[in-house]
Write a protein that holds these residues in place. Sequence first.
Motif, mmCIF file in Angstrom:
data_model
loop_
_atom_site.group_PDB
_atom_site.id
_atom_site.type_symbol
_atom_site.label_atom_id
_atom_site.label_comp_id
_atom_site.label_asym_id
_atom_site.label_seq_id
_atom_site.Cartn_x
_atom_site.Cartn_y
_atom_site.Cartn_z
ATOM 1 N N GLU A 59 1.220 -7.857 -5.629
ATOM 2 C CA GLU A 59 -0.169 -7.350 -5.290
ATOM 3 C C GLU A 59 -0.515 -6.027 -5.728
ATOM 4 O O GLU A 59 -1.767 -5.596 -5.936
ATOM 5 N N LYS B 103 -1.611 -5.787 -9.317
ATOM 6 C CA LYS B 103 -3.041 -6.294 -9.287
ATOM 7 C C LYS B 103 -4.095 -5.315 -8.821
ATOM 8 O O LYS B 103 -5.034 -5.075 -9.519
ATOM 9 N N LYS B 104 -3.624 -5.060 -7.695
ATOM 10 C CA LYS B 104 -4.778 -3.951 -7.038
ATOM 11 C C LYS B 104 -4.902 -2.546 -8.033
ATOM 12 O O LYS B 104 -5.714 -2.213 -8.043
ATOM 13 N N LYS B 105 -3.673 -2.115 -8.334
ATOM 14 C CA LYS B 105 -3.829 -1.059 -9.184
ATOM 15 C C LYS B 105 -3.853 -0.869 -10.833
ATOM 16 O O LYS B 105 -4.057 -0.111 -11.271
#
Length: 281
Positions: free
Chosen positions: A115, A118-120
Amino acid sequence: MKIGEIRPIEQNDFLIKELKKQKEKQQEKEQNGGKKGYTFIIDGMKLPVTPEKLTVKIGNSNKTYTLMNDGEINILKTPGLTEIEFEALLPNVEYSFAEYENGFKNAKAYLNKLEKLKKKKKKFQFMVSRALPNGNHLFDTNMKCSLEEYTITEDASNMGMDVLVSVSLKQYRKYGVKKCKVKKKKQVNIQKLRESKEIHIENEDGEAVILLNGCYVIKLKKAMTVYNLAKKVYGHGDLYKVIAKANAKPASLRGEKPVLWKKSKKLKKGQKVNIPDTYYR
């Protein structure tokens, strides 16, 4: 069985097969001095259970065209980005066949890592180390990647409390932006040239004479290099090529390039030089 009840691990078909396979691997590993065949690492995170299958697809960028008389041709291009896919089991129970660095971690730790990647929008190193059961090295995969997508599957009837994650990666290539400076069309300041003590402009009825090729004819009052002349006329010595092209000597033989002045060429006092009226900078 009641609704929502999870079957015991021994009844879960998926886990029974997985336990059997991993037990066989463990026995083989012990027979070969504890050396492991495959190791998957994502951004420094080692997967506890090695995926059974790895798919690596090399992208294609070639272009096919059809010619009128010769049929299809293939124009070869730089290969496209490599795509990588695999499925990994993330246990929530500490199994003997799973391998952990710095102690047991449950599925949440690995899902949090994915996660975060993906988010960063983080690019990271993906590595796969391969070795034969006897320890002989095969080959490695070591590639900068981005996490494209991943799917989390929880199937209590087959996997109990464990998690299966399907991961899709794509090769990352470093790139940069080239700055392009647009040159503007400018004109010679003829009045400034008239006031120069080092340059004489031939004129007709008080006006500067413009030749058919768009040049002024000037006469030097003192010797100087082509570089210094460009600095006087255009304000920038690196524009000496503009003057050099306007005064190029025609090639003596057909097919040869015209002879251009070098920036260090010494121009004599009294020498006439063609100066283009317009230039780009």
